[in-house]
Structures are given as structure tokens and as C-alpha cells.
Design an enzyme around this catalytic site. Structure first.
Site, PDB file in Angstrom:
ATOM      1  N   ASP A 178       0.807  -1.219  -0.035  1.00  0.00           N
ATOM      2  CA  ASP A 178       0.089  -0.014   0.000  1.00  0.00           C
ATOM      3  C   ASP A 178       0.781   1.321   0.011  1.00  0.00           C
ATOM      4  O   ASP A 178       0.634   2.269  -0.931  1.00  0.00           O
ATOM      5  CB  ASP A 178      -0.824  -0.012   1.263  1.00  0.00           C
ATOM      6  N   GLU A 404       2.098  -9.015  11.587  1.00  0.00           N
ATOM      7  CA  GLU A 404       1.899  -8.494  10.337  1.00  0.00           C
ATOM      8  C   GLU A 404       3.305  -8.286   9.511  1.00  0.00           C
ATOM      9  O   GLU A 404       3.374  -8.602   8.406  1.00  0.00           O
ATOM     10  CB  GLU A 404       0.882  -7.238  10.545  1.00  0.00           C
TER      11      GLU A 404
HETATM   12  C1  9WN Z   1      -6.213  -2.364   2.172  1.00  0.00           C
HETATM   13  C2  9WN Z   1      -4.876  -7.535   4.227  1.00  0.00           C
HETATM   14  C3  9WN Z   1      -4.326  -6.530   3.367  1.00  0.00           C
HETATM   15  C4  9WN Z   1      -3.124  -6.940   2.795  1.00  0.00           C
HETATM   16  C5  9WN Z   1      -2.351  -5.770   2.016  1.00  0.00           C
HETATM   17  C6  9WN Z   1      -1.964  -4.761   3.143  1.00  0.00           C
HETATM   18  C7  9WN Z   1      -3.292  -4.357   3.856  1.00  0.00           C
HETATM   19  C8  9WN Z   1      -5.271  -2.907   3.213  1.00  0.00           C
HETATM   20  C9  9WN Z   1      -5.376  -1.978   4.328  1.00  0.00           C
HETATM   21  O1  9WN Z   1      -4.078  -5.333   4.294  1.00  0.00           O
HETATM   22  O2  9WN Z   1      -4.207  -3.642   2.848  1.00  0.00           O
HETATM   23  O3  9WN Z   1      -6.239  -3.469   0.931  1.00  0.00           O
HETATM   24  O4  9WN Z   1      -6.254  -1.428   4.711  1.00  0.00           O
HETATM   25  O5  9WN Z   1      -4.260  -1.379   4.545  1.00  0.00           O
HETATM   26  O6  9WN Z   1      -1.515  -3.797   2.596  1.00  0.00           O
HETATM   27  O7  9WN Z   1      -1.272  -6.320   1.373  1.00  0.00           O
HETATM   28  O8  9WN Z   1      -3.631  -7.602   1.406  1.00  0.00           O
HETATM   29  O9  9WN Z   1      -4.102  -8.169   4.973  1.00  0.00           O
END
Ligand code: 9WN
Length: 431
Positions: A178, A404
Site C-alpha cells: 500500500d 503482520e
Molecule cells: C488495503 C489484508 C491487506 C493486505 C495488503 C496490506 C493491507 C489493506 C489496508 O492489508 O491492505 O487493502 O487496509 O491497509 O497492505 O497487502 O492484502 O491483509
């Protein structure tokens, strides 16, 4: 569980399996308890690899349930919402995306309107390779094959925004990384309306504030244009060709060719697609000056300056020329990445001004990117690199749990606890 695991590894294996059990919702696995309660696309693929080792029955259910959210045009959304949860269990929830108002979106499932790295065919083939019952696994591949083929067709048609043979991402969330510093420049160019979008919505700490407003702004623009490819091609302000996204696409195109062969379909178009991606990656994203891959901003047709863990993604290309592999390995082992990190691979070049050891995708080490680079290194016969990544990933979770993300210097765990893909990919690594 493999019988050759040591006592310590067995304990780790069992702890990882407990995380996946706890996060199982009945048809899918929440990306993390509390923080990400829904089903995320690339998470789900990684999670199914762990389930394959622990609960093979659930591995296939996990992937098939993700594809319930696939749109009629083949787009595989990055979130499939669990509508049994409160509407505000996660921001941005279904209200921002309004998927059910879109002609191509499924009627009965609520989803986001953008996608994530297409690791699914690669994962589906690996599930088949691990399966104990070959016959039933072939049946699973036969069910999945048309869905995977539609996902790849969508990327080839609706997302080749630069007409150069690669798929473009239209939002930082599509990269899976992100707030990677690679996206700082195109995001900074984005005009924000005077009123910020993001409410005080999230209990998490990163990323927030103006970054978040930009993410929500990009979603609103896509949504208001009906997520139409013509809009994305001609007007959308964020359009980037990312090496990691395209490398997973390429590896999945090879896997899809093999899946086609197994289920009695024609593998040739998928082999040709992989070949086109291989050529386009080298032509469009290889930077001879820095000796690595970098993302291309289609809005000014320039490579983006920051080198990230995504630059190593093309190790997933089995045909990457030896000289390119050597360049990538030298960079990976240098003081800019593994050479100066006790717990590689940091997600951003340590020497880049934007590097931030605690900043989500701006420096910390993540299990998913480690796994992808490990997988690519194995395919290229690079045991030193593969062992380094394996060892670093196992030490991280042994020391700090299934967090995470992790501090790349001292391995401190950060972000969510009991994060599903950290547990799942460790199960896959342990075998
Ligand atoms: C946006 C779920 C997801 C991962 C992504 C990570 C984070 C989300 C967020 O979490 O993204 O989709 O709200 O930050 O960056 O890689 O798939 O674990």
C-alpha cells in the site's frame, strides 16, 4: 506435518496451524482477527497454501470462496466482504465501493472494485502439487481453470493501459504494498478536494491522514466512473506498471498453462501470454543504470525512483536472463537490502531517504514478500538466497510471533497479531 521437523519446528508448525484455525470463518479465513476481518485476495491465496499443509479440505474452499466475488468481466476483487459482520467492521467497507450497483459485479456478494497481485494460478498449481488425492485435485483445478483464465483475460484486456504488454495498477492497494515509497510521486501529483475523505475511521496507525485521503479519493474516482477500463486508460490519475504485480502475473501465466494441460484445455495461449510478459518486463521495467527493475508511471512515462522489495519480484520469471538474475542477487545481498538488515528482506532500499524501519511497507520485512523472493530464488537454483530468506522468516516468527510485519534490523513484531498469511506461509515453508 513433515516427519523431519525438529521439536522447535514442530511447535512453530502447531502454533501456525492454531492461527489459521482461529481465523477460519466457515468458508474463508479472515486476513487478521479484528484489523482485517474480511477476505483479501492475495492473502486468501497465500492462506490456502498454509491450509493445504494443515487442512487440505479448507484450502480448496478458501480459494473457491474468493472467486465467488469475481466480476463478470473477470476482475478478481481485492476484498470479498463478510456481510455477517457489522457494516463498519472495516473502513473502507461496502459503502465506499458500492459494488452491487455495478453491472459486472456479483449480485449476492459485496466486494471492492479493484484487484491485487494475481498469485492465484501459481498457488492453485502448488496446491495440486501438494495434494494427496490427485483425482479430486484435478477436479478442483477443472473448476478453477475458467475462473483463473477469466482473471488473466481481464488483466490482459482491461489493464494493459500502456499498451506495452503489462498490466497497470490503478491504486496503491492493487500493488499489495500500500504505502510503498514507490507510489509517493504519483500520489503527490494527485489533486485532493478541499474536504478530506477519510473519517477518523481506523484504529490502526499506518497509513493515515493525507495518504489515506488520497487512497479514498482514487477509489471514489474509479467508482464514479463505473470502474470502466476506458476511464482507467484515458483519465485515471494513478496508472503504474509494477514489477511485483507483473511478475506474479507472469508466474501465474506459466502456472495457468500447466493447469490447462492438466485439465485438458489449450496451454498455448497462456504460454504465449507468459512470453509477452517476459519481454515487456525487460523492455519496460528493467533499468540498466541501476541494474534492477523499477515501476513505470504511465502518466509521465518515467520509471519511479525508489527501489523496493518489489524490484526483486521478476525472480519469479523462470526465463529471467542470468545476467539480470546476478544483478538482482547482488542488489539483494548488498547493504541496501539484506546486507545491512539482521532480518531481511526490508521492503524498501535502506539507503533511500524514504526508508522507515517501522513504516508498514516503507521498510519493514513482511513474510509474503520474503516467500515470493524465496520461491523465485529456488526456481533459479539460488540456494544461498533461498536459505537466507527461509532462515530470516523462520527466525522472525519464532522470535516475535505471526505478526503482520517486522523491524528489519532487530526483528521486533509490528502491526496485527496472528496475521493469517504470516502463519500460512510459514506452514508452507516448513512443508
Ligand atoms: C488495503 C489484508 C491487506 C493486505 C495488503 C496490506 C493491507 C489493506 C489496508 O492489508 O491492505 O487493502 O487496509 O491497509 O497492505 O497487502 O492484502 O491483509
Amino acid at each position: 506435518m513433515s516427519s523431519r521437523l525438529t521439536g522447535d519446528e514442530t511447535a512453530l508448525w502447531k502454533a501456525a496451524a492454531r492461527v489459521l484455525d482461529a481465523n477460519w470463518t466457515g468458508t474463508a479465513t479472515a486476513a487478521s482477527p479484528g484489523l482485517y476481518p474480511h477476505q483479501w485476495s492475495w492473502d486468501s491465496a497465500f492462506i490456502s497454501l498454509g491450509l493445504a499443509r494443515h487442512r487440505p479440505d479448507r484450502a480448496e474452499t478458501e480459494l473457491l470462496s474468493l472467486f465467488r466475488g469475481q466480476w463478470a468481466d473477470g476482475m478478481l476483487p481485492h476484498i470479498v466482504f463478510n456481510t455477517t459482520l457489522a457494516r463498519h467492521a472495516f473502513f473502507p467497507g461496502p459503502d465506499l465501493w458500492r459494488s452491487t450497483g455495478q453491472a459486472a459485479a456479483p449480485r449476492t456478494v459485496q466486494t471492492s472494485g479493484l484487484t491485487q497481485p494475481p498469485v492465484h494460478a501459481l498457488v492453485a498449481l502448488r496446491l495440486h502439487e501438494c495434494a494427496r488425492d490427485g483425482e479430486s485435485s484435478r477436479g478442483f483445478l477443472a473448476r478453477l481453470y475458467p475462473l483463473l483464465a477469466a482473471q488473466h483475460r481481464h488483466l490482459a484486456t482491461a489493464r494493459d493501459l500502456g499498451a506495452g504488454g503489462l498490466a497497470a495498477i490503478c491504486h496503491p492497494w492493487e500493488s499489495g504494498l500500500d504505502n510503498s515509497p514507490a507510489w509517493d510521486r504519483p500520489l503527490a501529483a494527485l489533486q485532493l478536494p478541499p474536504t478530506a475523505y477519510a473519517p477518523a475511521h481506523r484504529s490502526r496507525t499506518l497509513p493515515t491522514g493525507e495518504d489515506y485521503d488520497r487512497y479514498v479519493r482514487l477509489v471514489a474516482l474509479m467508482r464514479d466512473a463505473g470502474y470502466r477500463p476506458e476511464y482507467l486508460r484515458e483519465s485515471h490519475p494513478f496508472a503504474v506498471e509494477d514489477p511485483l504485480f507483473n511478475a506474479t502475473y507472469l508466474a501465474s501465466a506459466h502456472a495457468l498453462a500447466e493447469i490447462a494441460r492438466i485439465v485438458g484445455a489449450d496451454p498455448v495461449p497462456h504460454r504465449e501470454a507468459a512470453q509477452r510478459l517476459h519481454t515487456a518486463l525487460l523492455d519496460r521495467l528493467w533499468d540498466p543504470d541501476t541494474g534492477c527493475f523499477r515501476a513505470r508511471d504511465l502518466r509521465d512515462d518515467r520509471l519511479l525512483p525508489v527501489i523496493t522489495a518489489g524490484s526483486f519480484g521478476p525472480l519469479l520469471d523462470p526465463e529471467l536472463p542470468a545476467a539480470h538474475v546476478r544483478n538482482l542477487v547482488d542488489l539483494l545481498l548488498s547493504a541496501r537490502f539484506a546486507g545491512a538488515a539482521g532480518y531481511p528482506v526490508p521492503t524498501c532500499d535502506i539507503q533511500a531517504p524514504a526508508f522507515d524501519r517501522g513504516g508498514y511497507w516503507r521498510g519493514p520485512t513482511w513474510v509474503s514478500t520474503n516467500w515470493l523472493i524465496w520461491y523465485g530464488a529456488l526456481a533459479h537454483g539460488l540456494p544461498v538466497v533461498a536459505d537466507l530468506l527461509y532462515g530470516s522468516t523462520i527466525r522472525l516468527v519464532r522470535q516475535s510471533g505471526f505478526r503482520e510485519f517486522f523491524d528489519p534490523f532487530d526483528g521486533t513484531g509490528r502491526g496485527s497479531h496472528d496475521y493469517s498469511w504470516s502463519a500460512a506461509l510459514v506452514l508452507d515453508l516448513l512443508g
